[in-house]
Write an enzyme that holds these catalytic residues in place. Sequence first.
Site, short mmCIF file in Angstrom:
data_model
loop_
_atom_site.label_atom_id
_atom_site.label_comp_id
_atom_site.label_asym_id
_atom_site.label_seq_id
_atom_site.Cartn_x
_atom_site.Cartn_y
_atom_site.Cartn_z
N GLU A 139 0.82 -1.13 0.03
CA GLU A 139 0.09 -0.21 -0.04
C GLU A 139 0.78 1.37 0.21
O GLU A 139 0.39 2.27 -0.43
CB GLU A 139 -0.93 -0.03 1.25
CG GLU A 139 -2.57 0.32 0.90
CD GLU A 139 -3.39 0.07 2.22
OE1 GLU A 139 -4.50 -0.37 1.58
OE2 GLU A 139 -2.91 0.28 3.22
N HIS A 170 7.22 -27.12 0.23
CA HIS A 170 6.52 -28.33 -0.50
C HIS A 170 5.36 -27.65 -1.50
O HIS A 170 4.47 -28.48 -1.62
CB HIS A 170 5.90 -29.19 0.59
CG HIS A 170 7.01 -29.70 1.30
ND1 HIS A 170 7.72 -30.90 1.23
CD2 HIS A 170 7.73 -29.16 2.61
CE1 HIS A 170 8.49 -31.23 2.00
NE2 HIS A 170 8.62 -30.05 2.83
N LYS A 203 -13.81 1.78 -2.42
CA LYS A 203 -14.73 2.00 -1.45
C LYS A 203 -15.99 2.72 -2.12
O LYS A 203 -17.03 2.55 -1.45
CB LYS A 203 -14.02 3.05 -0.38
CG LYS A 203 -12.83 2.17 0.34
CD LYS A 203 -12.21 3.24 1.46
CE LYS A 203 -11.22 2.37 2.50
NZ LYS A 203 -10.64 3.25 3.32
O1 PA5 Z 1 -3.16 1.63 5.99
C1 PA5 Z 1 -4.35 2.12 5.94
O2 PA5 Z 1 -4.55 3.48 5.89
C2 PA5 Z 1 -5.39 1.11 5.76
O3 PA5 Z 1 -5.26 -0.10 5.40
C3 PA5 Z 1 -6.40 1.44 6.87
O4 PA5 Z 1 -5.75 1.09 7.89
C4 PA5 Z 1 -7.61 0.49 6.48
O5 PA5 Z 1 -8.26 1.01 5.50
C5 PA5 Z 1 -8.86 1.03 7.65
O6 PA5 Z 1 -8.95 2.26 7.80
P1 PA5 Z 1 -9.67 2.82 9.09
O7 PA5 Z 1 -8.98 2.47 10.19
O8 PA5 Z 1 -9.82 4.24 8.78
O9 PA5 Z 1 -11.01 2.19 9.33
#
Ligand code: PA5
Length: 470
Positions: free
Chosen positions: A296, A325, A439
């Site tokens: 990410e 394996h 989203k």
């Molecule tokens: O790293 C990130 O920002 C995302 O993976 C968030 O943690 C994830 O989308 C969850 O978001 P939130 O904590 O706002 O619910």
Amino acid sequence: MAEPMIQLDYGNVLDGAIGVAHGLSLSEIKRGTTEACDAVVQIEHERKDGQHRYRDLPGDAEMVKVVTTAVRKFKPGIENLVVLGIGGSALGNIALQTALNAPYYQLAEGKARRGPRLFVMDNVDPAQIGNLIELLGPKLGKTLFNVISKSGETAETAAQFLIFRDLVAKKLGKKALTRNIIVTTDPEQGTMREIVESEGYYALPVPPGVGGRFSVLSAVGLFSAAMCGINIAKLAGGAEAMGKRVSSKAAAKNPAALLATILNAYYVRGKRLHVMMPYAYQLKDLADWYRQLWAESLGKEHDADGKPQVVGPTPIKALGATDQHSQVQLYREGPNDKVFIFLEVEKFAKDIKIPRVPGMPETLGYLQDTSLSKLLNAEKQATEYALVASNRPCLTIRFPVINEATIGQFIMLWEAATSITGKLLHLNPYDQPAVQMGKDYTYALMGKTGYDKQAKAYAKYAKARGKRTV
Ligand code: PA5
């Protein structure tokens, strides 16, 4: 006494080990570390301007105090802790629990279990959640729910919250809501913050400026860890010790700069798949945590100035010896486009002797009177040797032991390596704009107000696509 440090072994990326076509020369690494160390200097400078806020978490004694106070208040009588969160609000919790509690902690009874059982619900699978609801049944009163959402907007977490809030209110009464639910969210804004204010939940902060995947050392990861008996001060101490090393502008002292240099050099050469392969069950979920952090943060179609560029290494997780394996055939004979990052443990929490059993065939003699730790580490060494024989670059991160200090070090090592790699690839590692579209279309498909444009676009796409199934 100072805690032992994890070490980065890079001998098997050198041209002396895997040949000039696939190996890096020492002078190439040296040139690369100069660039990485410039990035370190820049990061340290930017920290003074309030950037890279995750780096300050290990030194935040107040955070540890706030979390410890909450644990003291909520832990008595609690048998099950259910974390509701996803992505950066879940993966760190899972990783800490697997690394620092016994592998079958959930089954332990009495004092053998240092805290409640932990269930991290990082999905909205109805069969999974339905089963948990059934099993919690009579134990609901002894269950604490920790809703974790920095934004407070995430559909998965919001849906889980609505379900479990309703369950608690109906089965235990409205007064139980503030007793059985604790929220971790932004201290000032967002839907979850609004709910905290209106319903009076006890709340822990997600520190401003710290993104989800960099938040494991904040209340996001620390609360469930401390509830389950993990020493969070030692975890922070380990991260702080590594924090000092990764601030160093001397490459020889800075493992994050070296890691970023090597992985970036291979990225440029076209080896863009990074396989993390722990040889320890306890480290397996850290590979999942790393996967999110790396993917990410570093997969971006714009550079730091907003100009188009498509970059991003692909993190892959594997588990030794299990995946020998399953995957190693491909790893040795498939395309040479990967860098292997082994995680090795010198001293395991427990060892098991493999007994000598009279009457067994002679072919099993080599195993008898040895131990499982010896076998597992021999498998790691042999697999690495085989990969090196096929000219595949291999790194090893070696843990003297797995404890709070070394896990804290590992977390900070990778977080800092991510920031440095972000600089080397000239991108912003702290945003995730591509996640937003999915989203928004989920909101549209679920009928959320304000998403009509997306709903129409989706209907058009679905019509044009038609049905193509066999
Ligand atoms: O790293 C990130 O920002 C995302 O993976 C968030 O943690 C994830 O989308 C969850 O978001 P939130 O904590 O706002 O619910």
